[in-house]
Design a protein around this motif. Structure first.
Motif, PDB file in Angstrom:
ATOM      1  N   LEU A 148       0.829  -1.194   0.000  1.00 41.00           N
ATOM      2  CA  LEU A 148       0.000   0.000   0.000  1.00 41.00           C
ATOM      3  C   LEU A 148       0.869   1.250   0.000  1.00 41.00           C
ATOM      4  O   LEU A 148       2.051   1.201   0.302  1.00 41.00           O
TER       5      LEU A 148
ATOM      6  N   ASN B 118       0.265   3.403   5.619  1.00 42.81           N
ATOM      7  CA  ASN B 118       0.227   2.405   6.675  1.00 42.81           C
ATOM      8  C   ASN B 118      -0.114   3.111   7.984  1.00 42.81           C
ATOM      9  O   ASN B 118       0.167   4.290   8.161  1.00 42.81           O
TER      10      ASN B 118
ATOM     11  N   LYS C 152      -9.818   3.381   1.062  1.00 42.40           N
ATOM     12  CA  LYS C 152      -8.549   3.962   0.613  1.00 42.40           C
ATOM     13  C   LYS C 152      -8.719   5.429   0.240  1.00 42.40           C
ATOM     14  O   LYS C 152      -7.868   6.267   0.559  1.00 42.40           O
TER      15      LYS C 152
END
Length: 291
Positions: free
Chosen positions: A18, A21, A149
């Protein structure tokens, strides 16, 4: 060893990598965080309980509950905290979240941004606002999907905007905005070219301005002359190499493109008031490994 860590370090064993974090303050990272280190990504630390010391680019900040730290890419840092400390850290890559925001639309707010955001002591109301945003990000991260997200991406921007707002000293006029824009561009170019370009006139040419104007703006927005901005950047890198690279003084002089080791010695003596060896000993004491 001079290692710059990436977020990829956190996503091993087939886990999807990703661009952000979220971790507890006391988490164990995939590298030795007892040693001073650098990242290619941003970190925002929220200190909720306990106390400690966060050393960033050789400046030590004492934090307490109610503080927030932003660590920028490639800053050297080391965090020490008491066993009862609690908090969170958000990590995120520059390209996804804020490079355009910090470099373009909000340049008027970005003068001396690193110094202002490396440690912020917030009011109770301000800290509560940031804490709520952290909680929303943590919730979305725990049950991550496509919409989550997007939520995290925008919430991080909101946090940065609020921290920049909390740290600003005054609103800039249109002329000051233009001037600070030039100063910010100059600072970025110095970061990129400090090893090859040592003259103010070289940077003035790149920015289509005059050395006189660049010098005046540097003194107004940075508090030092344009030449001192260049020298401070060289000095910062010299300190990093002395403290962490393991290179000889001759090799450091070569890497920083000094004409000779004696030229490096004279530069260090002028900036630090001591020899490179004495400065090296002093710097290594700042980042002593925790036991």
């Amino acid at each position: 060893m001079d290692t710059t860590h990436t977020l990829d370090d956190y996503f091993k064993d087939g886990a999807p990598c990703l661009l952000f974090n979220v971790e507890e303050l006391s988490h164990t990272p995939p590298y030795d965080n007892h040693l001073a280190h650098r990242h290619e990504y941003y970190e925002i630390y929220l200190y909720q309980k306990g106390q400690g010391k966060h050393t960033i680019d050789f400046t030590s900040y004492d934090y307490r509950p109610g503080c927030v730290s932003v660590v920028f890419p490639h800053q050297i840092h080391q965090l020490k905290y008491t066993p009862d400390s609690r908090g969170h850290v958000i990590m995120f890559n520059e390209e996804l979240f804020c490079s355009e925001m910090l470099r373009k639309e909000l340049r008027a707010y970005c003068v001396d941004l690193k110094t202002r955001l490396n440690l912020l002591k917030l009011s109770e109301a301000q800290f509560s606002e940031i804490q709520v945003l952290f909680q929303l990000i943590q919730s979305a991260f725990n049950d991550l999907n496509v919409l989550g997200k997007e939520q995290i991406r925008h919430l991080i921007k909101v946090i940065l905007l609020k921290l920049m707002d909390y740290s600003k000293t005054k609103e800039l006029s249109q002329q000051e905005t233009s001037e600070s824009d030039l100063y910010y561009s100059f600072s970025n170019l110095v970061d990129l070219h400090f090893k090859e370009k040592r003259l103010v006139s070289e940077f003035a040419d790149l920015l289509s301005t005059t050395p006189k104007k660049l010098n005046a703006i540097s003194k107004k927005y940075g508090g030092i002359t344009a030449l001192q901005v260049i020298h401070e950047r060289i000095f910062q890198e010299a300190k990093h190499l002395l403290a962490f690279s393991g290179l000889s003084h001759k090799e450091i002089a070569y890497q920083l493109k000094f004409d000779s080791p004696s030229a490096l010695n004279k530069f260090i003596q002028k900036k630090a008031g001591c020899s490179p060896s004495d400065l090296q000993n002093r710097l290594t004491q700042i980042y002593i490994k925790q036991h």
